[in-house]
Motif scaffolding. Structure first.
Motif, PDB file in Angstrom:
ATOM      1  N   SER A 179       0.826  -1.218   0.000  1.00 58.07           N
ATOM      2  CA  SER A 179       0.000   0.000   0.000  1.00 58.07           C
ATOM      3  C   SER A 179       0.855   1.260   0.000  1.00 58.07           C
ATOM      4  N   LEU A 180       2.056   1.172   0.546  1.00 58.96           N
ATOM      5  CA  LEU A 180       2.966   2.314   0.554  1.00 58.96           C
ATOM      6  C   LEU A 180       3.721   2.469  -0.761  1.00 58.96           C
ATOM      7  N   GLY A 181       3.578   1.482  -1.644  1.00 57.44           N
ATOM      8  CA  GLY A 181       4.255   1.543  -2.929  1.00 57.44           C
ATOM      9  C   GLY A 181       5.722   1.188  -2.891  1.00 57.44           C
ATOM     10  N   ILE A 182       6.135   0.485  -1.829  1.00 55.82           N
ATOM     11  CA  ILE A 182       7.556   0.153  -1.686  1.00 55.82           C
ATOM     12  C   ILE A 182       7.813  -1.352  -1.748  1.00 55.82           C
ATOM     13  N   ALA A 183       6.791  -2.126  -2.098  1.00 57.10           N
ATOM     14  CA  ALA A 183       6.954  -3.583  -2.121  1.00 57.10           C
ATOM     15  C   ALA A 183       8.146  -4.051  -2.959  1.00 57.10           C
TER      16      ALA A 183
END
Length: 373
Positions: free
Chosen positions: A240-244
Motif C-alpha cells: 500500500s505504501l508503494g515500496i513492495a
C-alpha cells in the motif's frame, strides 16, 4: 543439559536446522515435539475445540513432567532453570516438592508487563515467581517489573544478568555473493531487521519511514528477516505504501545462515515500542548480534532495549511511536558515513563487553550460589 522442542509453536512444523544446531552445540540437548501448547491458545475456539486444546495441554504437561522426572531420577542434576514464566512456570511449582532441587527462572520482561486475561491480577505469575529460589532478569527494566509485580508478596532473590552475544559466531565479514544474488541487493544500501514479526518490534513504523527514505534515496533497500503473526500485515503495508519492490521479506532462515543475513545490512533497525496492553521489548539481543557483525543500530526507547543500545555510542535510540523520529535516524545513518562508522565501532566494543561466555559464567555462578543457599 537443555530441553527444547522439535516443532515450531506457531505452526507445529519442524524447526529449521535443529539437528545441525544440536550437533554443533557444546552441551547435551534433549528434545521432544513440544514443551507447551502452541502460542495461539484457546481464544476463538468453539467448546469442542477448547476441550481438545485442554486435553492436548494436559498430555504435553504430563509427558514433559515424566521426561523431567526421569532425567532428575537418573542424573545428578540439582538445578533446573525455566525460561518461560507463563507457559512453563508450573514446573517450578511442582518441583517445590522435589527434594534437593534449586529452582531458577529466567524472566525477559514482556511476560510481566503484558496484561493477561487468564491472570488479570497477576496472582498466577506471582505464585510461580514465589516458587523460584532465584529469578534472573535480562535487563534493569525487567528487574524493576518483577519487583513491582511481587510488591506485597514473598519475593525471591532477583539477579540482573543481561543477555550476551556469541562474538565468535557473530563477526564482521564480506557479504555472501549468493545471498546478494538471491535477494538482488548488489550495489544497494540495506536497512535490515531480524526479529519475530510482532507489532511491538516497530517494523510497521520502519516501513512507513522507509517509504520516505526511499523517495530521497532510491538506492536503498529494506531486508526483513523473520516470520510471525504480523507478517501479512507488514506485506500488505509495503504494497500500500508503494515500496513492495524495494522491501524483501526473507522469512525464517536457518541458524547456519543467520549471521550471513545480518552481514547483508548497512544499518540494523528495530524501533520497538510498548503497546497499550503493556507488551514491550524486554532486552533485544538482536541489537547486540547486529553490533557484533559491525552494524550500527536503531532502537526504540521503550522497555529494556536501552540496556542493549546506548544512544550515540552503539546506535541511535528513538521514540518508537514517532515515524518522524525513526525517519530522522534512518536518514542520518544513510547520509553521515562518519557517524555510521563510529557507531559501528562502538557496537563492536559493546558486543565484546557483552560476550555470552562472560554471561554464562555469571549465570552458572549464580545458580551454584542459589543451590548452596
Amino acid at each position: 543439559m537443555l530441553m527444547a522442542p522439535k516443532l515450531n509453536y506457531l505452526n507445529s512444523l519442524p524447526l529449521l536446522g535443529w539437528r545441525e544446531h544440536d550437533r554443533n552445540a557444546g552441551y547435551r540437548i534433549v528434545r521432544q515435539n513440544l514443551l507447551r501448547t502452541p502460542i495461539t491458545g484457546p481464544a476463538g475456539l468453539n467448546p469442542g475445540q477448547k476441550l481438545l486444546f485442554r486435553i492436548h495441554d494436559i498430555f504435553i504437561r504430563m509427558s514433559l513432567f515424566i521426561r523431567i522426572a526421569l532425567i532428575l531420577w537418573r542424573s545428578s542434576i540439582k538445578i533446573i532453570c525455566i525460561g518461560e514464566l507463563v507457559p512453563s512456570g508450573w514446573i517450578l511449582s511442582v518441583l517445590r516438592w522435589w527434594p534437593g532441587i534449586t529452582r531458577v527462572i529466567y524472566v525477559h520482561g514482556e511476560e510481566i508487563t503484558t496484561s493477561d486475561r487468564y491472570d488479570a491480577d497477576g496472582a498466577r505469575r506471582r505464585a510461580i515467581l514465589s516458587a523460584a529460589d532465584l529469578v534472573i532478569a535480562v535487563s534493569p527494566f525487567t528487574a524493576d517489573a518483577v519487583k513491582a509485580m511481587m510488591r506485597g508478596a514473598e519475593r525471591p532473590r532477583i539477579l540482573l544478568i543481561e543477555n550476551g552475544v556469541d562474538t565468535k559466531k557473530f563477526t564482521p565479514a564480506p557479504r555472501r555473493p549468493d545471498l546478494l544474488v538471491r535477494y538482488n541487493l548488489s550495489g544497494y544500501f540495506v536497512y535490515i531487521s531480524v526479529c519475530r514479526l510482532l507489532e511491538k518490534k516497530g517494523i510497521d513504523h520502519s516501513l512507513r519511514a522507509f517509504a520516505e527514505i526511499h523517495q530521497a534515496h532510491p538506492e536503498t533497500r529494506f531486508l526483513i528477516v523473520g516470520t510471525g503473526p504480523y507478517a501479512r500485515t507488514l506485506e500488505s503495508m509495503a504494497a500500500s505504501l508503494g515500496i513492495a519492490p524495494y522491501v524483501i521479506f526473507a522469512g525464517d532462515v536457518t541458524d547456519d545462515e543467520l549471521v550471513d543475513h545480518y552481514r547483508l545490512g548497512d544499518v540494523f533497525i528495530m524501533p520497538n515500542r510498548a503497546l497499550p496492553d503493556g507488551d514491550t521489548e524486554g532486552f533485544g539481543l538482536v541489537f547486540l548480534e547486529a553490533n557484533a557483525v559491525g552494524l550500527p543500530v536503531i532502537a526504540g526507547r521503550d522497555g529494556g532495549s536501552v540496556a542493549a543500545v546506548e544512544h550515540d555510542y552503539n546506535g541511535l535510540v528513538v521514540d518508537g511511536h514517532s515515524i518522524a523520529a525513526i525517519t530522522g535516524a534512518m536518514q542520518r545513518l544513510r547520509q553521515d558515513d562518519a557517524l555510521r562508522l563510529r557507531l559501528a565501532a562502538g557496537g563492536r566494543e559493546r558486543a565484546k563487553a557483552m560476550d555470552w561466555r562472560t554471561k554464562t559464567d555469571q549465570f552458572l555462578a549464580a545458580c551454584q550460589t542459589a543451590s548452596h543457599g
